[in-house]
Every structure is written in C-alpha cells, then in structure tokens.
Design an enzyme around this catalytic site. Structure first.
Site, PDB file in Angstrom:
ATOM      1  CG  LEU A   1      -1.939  -1.225   1.377  1.00 23.80           C
ATOM      2  CD1 LEU A   1      -2.391  -1.046   2.787  1.00 23.80           C
ATOM      3  CD2 LEU A   1      -2.957  -1.308   0.236  1.00 23.80           C
ATOM      4  CG  ASP A   2       0.457   4.156  -3.190  1.00 26.76           C
ATOM      5  OD1 ASP A   2       1.375   3.482  -3.493  1.00 26.76           O
ATOM      6  OD2 ASP A   2      -0.362   4.472  -3.802  1.00 26.76           O
ATOM      7  CE  LYS A   3       5.307   9.148   4.424  1.00 28.67           C
ATOM      8  NZ  LYS A   3       6.420  10.298   4.386  1.00 28.67           N
TER       9      LYS A   3
ATOM     10  NE  ARG B   1      -1.813   8.401  -4.867  1.00 30.44           N
ATOM     11  CZ  ARG B   1      -0.700   8.398  -4.425  1.00 30.44           C
ATOM     12  NH1 ARG B   1      -0.105   7.400  -3.990  1.00 30.44           N
ATOM     13  NH2 ARG B   1      -0.295   9.634  -4.277  1.00 30.44           N
TER      14      ARG B   1
END
Length: 362
Positions: free
Chosen positions: A166-168, A270
């Site tokens: 998962l992204d930050k 996104r």
C-alpha cells in the site's frame, strides 16, 4: 518512456568530493537506464534528475566531471543530449550500499494471524518497505521485529513476507506471508486475480455514474518518474489496468466511492481517477491537494484547508481483503474500519453538504 534497472533499496547519497579522490580498480554500476525510442533530445543531467530519486543536478555534474557517467559505454559531459535508445550508466568507485533491514519495535495492528500468514491494518503515513529516503520506521522494520524468519524472494529483496503493498498515505488491510509456501500461494492469487480487494476513496467532484469501470494502461510518467499516468493501449506503454467502482455517498463537491481492483498496478486507483477528472482528495502527487470543485468563498477555502489537515495524504483506505488460505483452502474475508482522520473528514463533508443543500454555500 525509458526503462530503468536499479535497486531501490540502495542509498543514492554519497560524498561528492570523494568521486575524484577515491582510488579503486573497480567501478560499480548504480543505475542503468535505456532511453525510449521516442525520446526527445534533452540534457543528460535533466534527463536523469527525473529518473533517479533524491539526486541533485550538482551531484550529476560532479559524476560526469569524474568520468562516471557513461552513454553506450563512453563517458560523457553533463550537457550531453540524450538520444533515443541511448544506454546510460552511472558508475561509481564504491559498491552500492545495501539498506539493512533493522528490526524496530513499532506497534502493529494485527487483524488476524496463524502459522502461515498475518493480516495487518496499516496506519496512515507509514511506508511499507525501505527505499530512498525511508530506511527506518517502515512496516517491514516492524514485521521483522515481531516475526522471525519471514520468507524472502529474490525479486522482493528487503521485503520479507510481502505479497502486495500500500502507498505511504493509504491505510488499511495488507497480508504478509510467514512461510515460503504461503508466499508462493498468495502471490499466485494476486497474479491470477483470485484475491479480492475493495477500497474506499474520497474523490473530487460529483461522479456522474452510480457505478462504472475505468480501464487504461498504467505506466510511469515520461516527465516525472515518481508518478504514473494512463497511456492509450495502442501506444504499447504501461500495463493493462481495470478498476471497478460504485458510489457510496455524495457530498456535492466530492464523492465517496468503493473501488474493486481487477488488477493491481502501482497507484492504480489514484491514477485512474485522476485520468477521468476526479483525483483523490488531498492526493499530493496527483493534484488532489488543491481545490478542484467548489466555491470561491473564503469560508469554503478555510473549510478545505481544515479538511486537508485531517489526513496526511490521499483519502484512500483498503477496506476489505479476501484471500484463499494457502494451507486450509478456506476463503478468508476481512473488513476494517476507516481510520479516525477519514471518519472525521467524511463527517465534516456530510455536515457541509447538508448546509449547502439548505442554502448556505459560503
């Protein structure tokens, strides 16, 4: 678009003054980049700044001055113009330094655990694995502290047990394998798309359809390698990506949607919503951190600033995760609550949108 081969767990930082002074009989390749066939003529220092994280133009010029910047095997100056199909190498007189994965006693929100796997609920503002600029405080640092002998894969060096990421700033559910067999089995599920993942995202604008599908090849941006974009399929760039969505709640200027991933590309949700004109709320990389829809009233601008302050980045949460247990064959399904910041954010929008409908649009 250019292809790039580099170990993202190696630190780029080095002492510029040591490049000329260092005496070594061996040069080590730190980066290898091949310019695309459609590459426009561009100074090599500018070209590389968009492709090598955390490197300055001054560092690149010093590297070139020392003869450590090669194009097709020959040293070039920093003003060399990159041509299509050029093979660019950054070679330095010291070995690439590995980032040691140091165990750190960081609390982990464990949703489920057995002998084969762990399901964790990742908090906001936490990087999953070490990389440029993030060598500690990651989920991987925490996992190797809490669990011994997590399985490793050659193509996932520095990410023991990691099947997906998962992204930050994205919160929510993530599965980690505890055995070699579990890692192989779970990885195959993600590859074959037999796992199930659903995300909640707050996006800018009033999404027109109640449900729909976004399809578009996703590849790294040719202008900024830190972000991705959608490319036409006939261009041959990027990888096939499909995102299904349905509207959960509308707030006039923003919309809460549930997204089901058919594929798992980097930044997929996104990038896809940016592509259709609905970037995620407060997405720092894809334009969601400014007012996209709404009024010009000062009161509204203050409201948006207050909302931005509730979450560190994009309003995206991995809410559910479904997998087949690698040993028992049982279907496991997990659901997670939205993080506190996102709950508060939605409530503020709920109140604001109800006031707007009542005539107060300031």
């Amino acid at each position: 678009m250019s292809s790039i081969e580099e170990n993202e767990f190696y630190e780029e930082d080095f002492d510029e003054s040591s490049i000329d002074a260092e005496e070594s009989e061996e040069l080590y390749e730190h980066h290898n980049i091949i310019a695309d066939v459609g590459q426009e003529l561009l100074r090599i220092d500018k070209f590389l700044m968009d492709r090598i994280p955390n490197i300055s133009r001054n560092k690149l010029q010093n590297i070139a001055k020392a003869g450590n910047l090669l194009v097709n095997g020959k040293a070039v100056k920093s003003n060399y113009k990159v041509h299509p199909k050029d093979e660019i190498s950054v070679v330095l007189p010291f070995p690439v330094r590995e980032t040691t994965l140091v165990p750190e006693n960081i609390p982990i929100d464990i949703v489920y655990e057995d002998d084969d796997l762990v399901i964790v609920n990742k908090p906001p503002n936490m990087v999953v694995h070490p990389g440029f600029g993030n060598y500690s405080g990651t989920l991987m640092n925490a996992l190797v502290y809490h669990f011994d002998n997590l399985p490793k894969r050659d193509d996932f060096y520095g990410r023991p047990g990691l099947v997906h990421r998962l992204d930050k700033h994205t919160t929510g559910l993530l599965v980690v394998a505890k055995t070699e067999y579990a890692m192989t089995h779970l990885s195959r599920q993600f590859f074959d798309r037999t796992s199930e993942r659903r995300y909640y995202a707050l996006v800018w604008g009033d999404v027109e359809e109640d449900e729909g599908t976004i399809t578009g090849n996703i590849g790294r941006s040719q202008k900024n390698r830190k972000v991705f974009k959608v490319y036409p399929e006939d261009e041959g760039y990027g990888k096939h990506a499909v995102t299904h969505y349905k509207v959960i709640e509308r707030f006039r200027y923003v919309t809460l949607v549930e997204c089901k991933l058919e594929t798992g590309r980097t930044h997929q949700i996104r990038v896809h919503f940016k592509h259709i004109g609905h970037p995620l709320f407060h997405d720092l990389e894809y334009g969601g951190d400014k007012i996209i829809k709404g009024t010009t009233f000062t009161k509204y601008k203050q409201f948006i600033d207050n909302c931005f302050g509730l979450i560190p980045g994009q309003a995206l949460h991995a809410k559910t995760l479904g997998i087949t247990h690698p040993v028992t064959g049982e279907w496991l399904h997990f659901d997670s609550e939205l993080p506190e910041g996102m709950v508060t954010l939605l409530e503020k929008w709920r109140i604001y949108s109800s006031n707007v409908q009542g005539g107060d649009d300031q």
